[in-house]
Motif scaffolding. Structure first.
Motif, PDB file in Angstrom:
ATOM      1  N   UNK A  72       1.024  -1.382   0.054  1.00  0.00           N
ATOM      2  CA  UNK A  72       0.069  -0.163   0.290  1.00  0.00           C
ATOM      3  C   UNK A  72       0.854   1.164  -0.096  1.00  0.00           C
ATOM      4  N   UNK A  73       2.009   1.037   0.636  1.00  0.00           N
ATOM      5  CA  UNK A  73       2.908   2.376   0.615  1.00  0.00           C
ATOM      6  C   UNK A  73       3.621   2.523  -0.831  1.00  0.00           C
ATOM      7  N   UNK A  74       3.627   1.683  -1.453  1.00  0.00           N
ATOM      8  CA  UNK A  74       4.276   1.084  -2.912  1.00  0.00           C
ATOM      9  C   UNK A  74       6.169   0.764  -3.075  1.00  0.00           C
ATOM     10  N   UNK A  75       6.094  -0.081  -1.793  1.00  0.00           N
ATOM     11  CA  UNK A  75       7.352  -0.910  -1.202  1.00  0.00           C
ATOM     12  C   UNK A  75       7.457  -1.985  -2.730  1.00  0.00           C
ATOM     13  N   UNK A  76       7.271  -2.216  -3.895  1.00  0.00           N
ATOM     14  CA  UNK A  76       7.232  -2.942  -4.066  1.00  0.00           C
ATOM     15  C   UNK A  76       7.766  -2.593  -5.930  1.00  0.00           C
ATOM     16  N   UNK A  77       8.250  -4.106  -6.563  1.00  0.00           N
ATOM     17  CA  UNK A  77       8.928  -4.028  -7.481  1.00  0.00           C
ATOM     18  C   UNK A  77       8.510  -4.680  -8.995  1.00  0.00           C
ATOM     19  N   UNK A  78       7.430  -3.712 -10.068  1.00  0.00           N
ATOM     20  CA  UNK A  78       7.182  -4.782 -11.236  1.00  0.00           C
ATOM     21  C   UNK A  78       7.581  -5.655 -11.631  1.00  0.00           C
ATOM     22  N   UNK A  79       6.896  -6.708 -12.157  1.00  0.00           N
ATOM     23  CA  UNK A  79       7.508  -7.742 -13.040  1.00  0.00           C
ATOM     24  C   UNK A  79       8.972  -7.203 -13.555  1.00  0.00           C
TER      25      UNK A  79
END
Length: 89
Positions: A72-79
């Protein structure tokens, strides 16, 4: 027969005494040696088959909540970002 006060020396002496019974029979001696070796392999297999970590249900729920918060905080990587980062492989 399991006496906790027996020392390693006593146990080794008993083992050698028992092994001496097979000292003239190569086939039986080979079976005993193979069996003893297999005991060590079984212990190694247990060590390798145990899960690397075990979480309780509550710990897993907490990990899911934390992961959702990071997302939810945008702390991720897209594929695409992940694939781009491993292009050098």
């Amino acid at each position: 027969m399991n006496n906790p006060s027996r020392t390693t020396i006593d146990l080794n002496a008993e083992l050698l005494n028992e092994l001496s019974r097979f000292s003239t029979d190569n086939d039986k001696l080979r079976k005993v040696i193979d069996f003893v070796k297999s005991l060590g392999h079984k212990e190694e297999e247990k060590a390798h088959t145990a899960p690397p970590c075990q979480y309780t249900v509550e710990e897993m729920k907490q990990r899911v909540v934390e992961a959702m918060e990071r997302c939810n905080r945008g702390e991720y990587y897209t594929t695409e970002e992940v694939m781009k980062s491993i292009e050098w492989l």
